[in-house]
Design an enzyme around this catalytic site. Structure first.
Site, mmCIF file in Angstrom:
data_model
loop_
_atom_site.group_PDB
_atom_site.id
_atom_site.type_symbol
_atom_site.label_atom_id
_atom_site.label_comp_id
_atom_site.label_asym_id
_atom_site.label_seq_id
_atom_site.Cartn_x
_atom_site.Cartn_y
_atom_site.Cartn_z
ATOM 1 N N ASN A 28 -74.460 4.811 -3.241
ATOM 2 C CA ASN A 28 -75.899 4.874 -3.496
ATOM 3 C C ASN A 28 -76.326 3.632 -4.303
ATOM 4 O O ASN A 28 -76.867 3.721 -5.394
ATOM 5 C CB ASN A 28 -76.275 6.171 -4.220
ATOM 6 C CG ASN A 28 -77.782 6.391 -4.207
ATOM 7 O OD1 ASN A 28 -78.412 6.537 -5.242
ATOM 8 N ND2 ASN A 28 -78.386 6.356 -3.045
ATOM 9 N N HIS A 33 -75.848 -2.369 -9.174
ATOM 10 C CA HIS A 33 -74.522 -2.534 -8.554
ATOM 11 C C HIS A 33 -74.397 -3.938 -7.946
ATOM 12 O O HIS A 33 -73.344 -4.577 -8.033
ATOM 13 C CB HIS A 33 -74.320 -1.525 -7.421
ATOM 14 C CG HIS A 33 -74.256 -0.098 -7.857
ATOM 15 N ND1 HIS A 33 -75.234 0.817 -7.547
ATOM 16 C CD2 HIS A 33 -73.314 0.585 -8.562
ATOM 17 C CE1 HIS A 33 -74.908 2.003 -8.033
ATOM 18 N NE2 HIS A 33 -73.755 1.890 -8.667
ATOM 19 N N GLY A 148 -70.616 -2.204 -15.379
ATOM 20 C CA GLY A 148 -71.939 -2.354 -15.978
ATOM 21 C C GLY A 148 -71.970 -1.805 -17.394
ATOM 22 O O GLY A 148 -71.283 -0.831 -17.706
ATOM 23 N N ARG A 188 -79.007 8.204 -10.220
ATOM 24 C CA ARG A 188 -79.646 9.492 -10.497
ATOM 25 C C ARG A 188 -81.164 9.366 -10.682
ATOM 26 O O ARG A 188 -81.855 10.383 -10.697
ATOM 27 C CB ARG A 188 -78.996 10.162 -11.713
ATOM 28 C CG ARG A 188 -77.558 10.632 -11.397
ATOM 29 C CD ARG A 188 -76.955 11.501 -12.478
ATOM 30 N NE ARG A 188 -75.723 12.121 -12.051
ATOM 31 C CZ ARG A 188 -74.486 11.692 -12.350
ATOM 32 N NH1 ARG A 188 -74.322 10.614 -13.099
ATOM 33 N NH2 ARG A 188 -73.419 12.340 -11.902
#
Ligand code: PAF
Length: 283
Positions: A28, A33, A148, A188
């Protein structure tokens, strides 16, 4: 971009390709990312990303089943970002027999903050990261792994695992990618309704204010943290914690001097409706 599923395929794809830089993900993918992939491309001779939603790091009541799985879009984003190899193990590839061995991180680091509210979370993370590192680095003699700072405690737990097991992996951290209003990018965030999305930047704003007030040192830290929790709750959130910690060990600042001078980080986790978000701010 080459897509591989088994450890054997991955190791064969990596043969003779030089030092890998690796970005583990649960898919996702969002621009946060992709900024890790961009950094990985700078750091390694070959850029490897993984997509694996790791059952071991979810509690029974958490969102393992509903975690967003966006395979086609993720592949396209990784291709466009210049990733060379996507490692996408199926459950049986990574855990061919029940995974009964676990990596147990130091409770002093892993049972606080996130670990207090998600018991066993970092054991699940460490176990899969160890296995992913074994998949990517065992035959390459090591390399770089990019994480991250959004998952600040995870980054520290993984760093310490690498150090304690003397893994031949250099862990590199990348700053949190944020939306224009300051909301930290997260898979999320997609769970938020339109109305919740409008309020979601409150978490980072409260952390900024907490950091500013803590650094001034004029009010006891516990009072500031309680005030921050109250403020977020008044905006309709259910905070788990809002806390100022020393960056090097995530313990509370040792003394008044540490509070005003040491490298610190304000960390928070809170639920907006049924969506639990985390964020942090170094200061
Ligand atoms: O940060 C994540 O997405 C996950 O915790 C990780 C590191 C990929 C392990 O499953």
């Amino acid at each position: 971009m080459q897509i591989v599923h088994t450890l054997a395929e991955l190791r064969s794809a990596l043969t003779g390709r030089g030092r890998p830089a690796f970005v583990p993900t649960m898919g996702n993918l969002h621009p946060g990312h992709l900024s890790l992939v961009e950094r990985a491309r700078e750091l390694g001779e070959i850029c490897v990303a993984s997509i694996f939603v790791n059952r071991l790091q979810f509690l029974p009541h958490e969102d393992f089943d509903s975690y967003p799985r966006t395979w086609e879009a993720d592949c396209q984003k990784l291709r466009d970002a210049g990733c060379h190899i996507l490692f996408a193990p199926r459950e049986q590839d990574l855990y061919p027999e029940p995974q009964t061995y676990r990596i147990q991180p130091d409770p002093a680091l892993a049972d606080i903050l996130e670990g207090e509210f998600r018991p066993g979370f970092f054991t699940g993370v460490c176990t899969v990261v160890m296995k992913l590192f074994s998949a990517v680095f065992a035959t390459t003699g090591g390399g770089v792994a990019v994480f991250g700072k959004k998952d600040y405690q995870q980054l520290m737990v993984v760093r310490r695992m690498v150090q304690q097991f003397a893994l031949p992996v250099e862990v590199v951290a990348v700053d949190t990618a944020r939306a224009e209003d300051g909301l930290a990018l997260s898979s999320r965030n997609g769970y938020l309704s339109e109305a919740q999305r409008q309020q979601a930047m409150a978490l980072s704003l409260v952390l900024q204010e907490l950091a500013r007030a803590a650094r001034s040192g004029s009010v006891p830290l516990a009072e500031l943290e309680a005030r921050a929790m109250h403020e977020l709750a008044a905006k309709g959130w259910e905070p788990d914690y809002l806390s100022v910690r020393q960056r090097h060990d995530l313990c509370p600042p040792a003394d008044a001097q540490a509070l005003t001078e040491a490298p610190l980080v304000a960390l928070g986790a809170a639920r907006l409706g049924s969506t639990r978000l985390i964020d942090n701010l170094e200061f």
